[in-house]
Design a protein around this motif. Sequence first.
Motif, PDB file in Angstrom:
ATOM      1  N   PHE A 159      -0.033  -5.356   3.825  1.00 52.21           N
ATOM      2  CA  PHE A 159      -0.005  -4.142   3.008  1.00 52.21           C
ATOM      3  C   PHE A 159       1.151  -3.216   3.351  1.00 52.21           C
ATOM      4  O   PHE A 159       1.603  -2.444   2.507  1.00 52.21           O
ATOM      5  N   SER A 161      -4.924   2.340   5.343  1.00 50.34           N
ATOM      6  CA  SER A 161      -4.270   1.043   5.184  1.00 50.34           C
ATOM      7  C   SER A 161      -4.257   0.357   6.540  1.00 50.34           C
ATOM      8  O   SER A 161      -4.607   0.951   7.556  1.00 50.34           O
ATOM      9  N   ALA A 165       1.334   2.450   9.307  1.00 50.00           N
ATOM     10  CA  ALA A 165       0.140   2.309   8.463  1.00 50.00           C
ATOM     11  C   ALA A 165      -0.907   3.309   8.960  1.00 50.00           C
ATOM     12  O   ALA A 165      -0.875   3.729  10.119  1.00 50.00           O
ATOM     13  N   ASN A 196      -0.160   3.886   1.311  1.00 47.52           N
ATOM     14  CA  ASN A 196      -0.680   4.646   2.441  1.00 47.52           C
ATOM     15  C   ASN A 196       0.074   4.295   3.726  1.00 47.52           C
ATOM     16  O   ASN A 196      -0.440   3.639   4.631  1.00 47.52           O
ATOM     17  N   PHE A 235      -7.187  -0.262   0.191  1.00 49.44           N
ATOM     18  CA  PHE A 235      -5.882  -0.049   0.819  1.00 49.44           C
ATOM     19  C   PHE A 235      -4.772   0.282  -0.180  1.00 49.44           C
ATOM     20  O   PHE A 235      -3.683   0.674   0.214  1.00 49.44           O
ATOM     21  N   THR A 236      -5.062   0.128  -1.483  1.00 47.31           N
ATOM     22  CA  THR A 236      -4.069   0.481  -2.508  1.00 47.31           C
ATOM     23  C   THR A 236      -4.558   1.630  -3.398  1.00 47.31           C
ATOM     24  O   THR A 236      -4.014   1.851  -4.480  1.00 47.31           O
ATOM     25  N   SER A 276       0.845  -1.194   0.000  1.00 41.86           N
ATOM     26  CA  SER A 276       0.000   0.000   0.000  1.00 41.86           C
ATOM     27  C   SER A 276       0.879   1.242   0.000  1.00 41.86           C
ATOM     28  O   SER A 276       1.890   1.285   0.704  1.00 41.86           O
TER      29      SER A 276
END
Length: 193
Positions: free
Chosen positions: A89, A75, A96, A21, A54-55, A19
């Motif tokens: 992720f 994320s 995160a 994020n 999340f991506t 991710s």
Amino acid sequence: MENKRPAGGWWESARCVESPNCDARPAGEVSLLLIHAISLPPGQFSGTAIEALFTNQLASDEHPFFADIAHLRVSAHLLIRRDGECVQFVDTDQRAWHAGRSCWWDAHQARWRTALNDFSVGIELEGDDHTPFTQAQYNALVAAISWLMARYPQLNSARITGHAHVAPLRKTDPGFAFDWAYFRQCLEYEMSR
């Protein structure tokens, strides 16, 4: 971007889907674990929507609910699917973006702490407040936490809590369907082996 990352804060037992994020932890501390629950659309399991969220690839026109959340940049470190599959992720050494506005009483430091993303690991369970989680999810959660506790000495069972406990006016997850007593019993058993 999907690949296998066996080094650093990447768990070898998880499938890696990176991710964007995330960012650096300000102090490098990992001392709290937050358990979340997520289903997209709400109440529906499986599919690719969580990974897309999340991506930053969630299509706002695929479901009416998605139009309200597709702009979010969020994320978690790990997602545990209903069948027990783990998807990672974010490197657990990185921050995160999962806790949001929240606070937690750190008994060790005898103070309230905010900015929980700075020092916590976020684990999402695919589920909702009302549907019981699966045995495979409890097994995978215990395995993931065992790995995390071995990696981060500050983590212990007293430093595991739910999203609802740190943001009670905003969040309800992992919800009433999460069996805290059973989870803690499984974790105790695993840690005593």
